[in-house]
Motif scaffolding. Structure first.
Motif, PDB file in Angstrom:
ATOM      1  N   TYR A 179       2.978  45.751  10.664  1.00  0.00           N
ATOM      2  CA  TYR A 179       1.829  45.174  11.355  1.00  0.00           C
ATOM      3  C   TYR A 179       0.847  46.238  11.824  1.00  0.00           C
ATOM      4  O   TYR A 179      -0.355  46.012  11.900  1.00  0.00           O
ATOM      5  N   TYR A 189       9.039  45.059  10.645  1.00  0.00           N
ATOM      6  CA  TYR A 189       7.974  44.052  10.700  1.00  0.00           C
ATOM      7  C   TYR A 189       6.792  44.544  11.543  1.00  0.00           C
ATOM      8  O   TYR A 189       5.635  44.504  11.110  1.00  0.00           O
ATOM      9  N   LEU A 217       7.201  35.377  13.847  1.00  0.00           N
ATOM     10  CA  LEU A 217       8.642  35.609  13.697  1.00  0.00           C
ATOM     11  C   LEU A 217       9.448  34.315  13.772  1.00  0.00           C
ATOM     12  O   LEU A 217      10.651  34.323  13.494  1.00  0.00           O
ATOM     13  N   MET A 265      12.017  46.188   4.472  1.00  0.00           N
ATOM     14  CA  MET A 265      12.258  44.749   4.528  1.00  0.00           C
ATOM     15  C   MET A 265      12.923  44.244   3.252  1.00  0.00           C
ATOM     16  O   MET A 265      13.845  43.421   3.295  1.00  0.00           O
ATOM     17  N   PHE A 281       8.447  37.691   4.136  1.00  0.00           N
ATOM     18  CA  PHE A 281       7.674  38.577   5.013  1.00  0.00           C
ATOM     19  C   PHE A 281       7.138  39.767   4.226  1.00  0.00           C
ATOM     20  O   PHE A 281       5.971  40.170   4.381  1.00  0.00           O
TER      21      PHE A 281
END
Length: 357
Positions: A55, A51, A17, A69, A89
């Motif tokens: 993951y 995010y 991040l 995102m 990202f």
């Protein structure tokens, strides 16, 4: 294929991040009103959520946080050109979760979105050009990261299989030792009992008692040896059983592929699964002319799936006692059995995940 980023990689999530620095720089090094800075900072809250959502997603659901995102990147571009960081990202997760051809299509769509934003918002064309390069570069890094983790998982799987085989060989040695101990001890007990019986028949009570005392000593010593041996000989579990079956198939001349992670099951369920998978693999050895067999383990939110497929000749499947027995075992566990014979023979075992709704 990898469904989830490994737990070890997951620990680095917060570290990555730091790249949001490029999102923050334009906010504090430009003459922007407070309301724009506030909105741009607030947008980071749903972004960080998306995010970590990505993951911990699998390839079937990763598109949801990725779209979030991208949507946040588009929404914040009018007030902060640092939104390019959000797009990168998204590009990483696209490259990580999806095959290269699908990832390239997604990169092209992202590039088109950047050029559209640049055109309609009258931003310098460098925004789109630079952003496209970043998304493509970070996305390809995601592809490389997926390949690396796949290779790492396969290596770990091979090491686990080798370890299981070594454990099985040790247990077979213990079983042989147990057989030798019992064979020798039972022979001695039988001999002493027979001798004591003959001495009693002749009236030699004292000598017969001596033989019986020795017999008792042999029995106690044997019991101690058996307990010591058995203490290391426990149920080998599903992983070891699968490794053993894979080796048996290879010994019969088949090549074997083991795909997916073998699940941890409750003892009762594991026993029934071992019996079922063993029956199916034995059928392949006895009845199939196959040269390759694949055992695939997968799961979704509600159930485990174990799929066994071979490339033998297509035949009509008749449910004998073996298949009926498998179906009965699975039914008792709330699972089911499905199979097909075209183009190759495939059996799929479905088991509900405990606590799933």
């Amino acid at each position: 294929m990898i469904n989830k980023i490994s737990q070890q990689e997951d620990k680095l999530a917060w570290v990555y991040l730091v790249n949001l620095t490029f999102y923050l720089i334009p906010l504090f090094f430009g003459d922007k009103p407070v309301w724009q800075i506030t909105l741009a900072l607030l947008a980071l809250i749903p972004f960080v959520y998306a995010y970590f959502w990505a993951y911990r997603s699998n390839k079937h659901h990763a598109y949801k946080p990725i779209l979030v995102m991208i949507a946040l990147g588009i929404a914040t571009t009018p007030i902060n050109t640092g939104s390019l960081s959000l797009f990168t990202f998204a590009g990483f997760f696209i490259g990580f979760f999806y095959p290269l051809n699908r990832a390239l299509q997604a990169f092209i769509a992202l590039a088109a979105s950047l050029f559209a934003l640049s055109y309609f918002l009258e931003i310098s064309h460098y925004f789109a050009i630079y952003g496209t390069g970043l998304v493509a570069g970070i996305g390809l890094f995601g592809v490389a990261e997926r390949k690396r983790i796949e290779a790492k998982c396969k290596q770990q799987q091979s090491q686990d299989e080798i370890s299981q085989l070594a454990t099985m060989l040790e247990r077979e040695r213990i079983a042989r030792d147990l057989h030798d101990i019992m064979g020798h001890s039972l022979s001695s007990i039988s001999l002493k009992a027979e001798l004591a019986e003959k001495l009693l028949a002749k009236g030699n009570i004292a000598q017969a008692q001596t033989q019986l005392q020795e017999l008792n000593g042999i029995a106690r010593e044997s019991l101690s040896q058996v307990r010591e041996t058995v203490s290391g000989y426990k149920h080998q579990g599903l992983q070891a059983s699968v490794a053993n079956l894979c080796q048996t198939l290879r010994d019969k001349g088949l090549s074997v592929s083991l795909v997916g992670d073998i699940p941890q099951l409750e003892a009762e369920v594991e026993t029934q699964v071992i019996l079922s998978v063993t029956e199916l693999c034995n059928n392949i050895v006895r009845h199939s002319n196959a040269s390759h067999c694949q055992l695939q383990f997968s799961q979704d939110e509600s159930q485990h799936c174990i799929c066994i497929e071979d490339d033998g000749d297509s035949v009509d499947i008749t449910e004998g006692n073996g298949i009926k027995g498998i179906r009965e075992r699975l039914n008792k566990l709330g699972g089911s059995l499905q199979y097909r014979s075209q183009p190759h023979c495939q059996f799929s075992l479905y088991l509900p995940i405990a606590g799933a709704h």
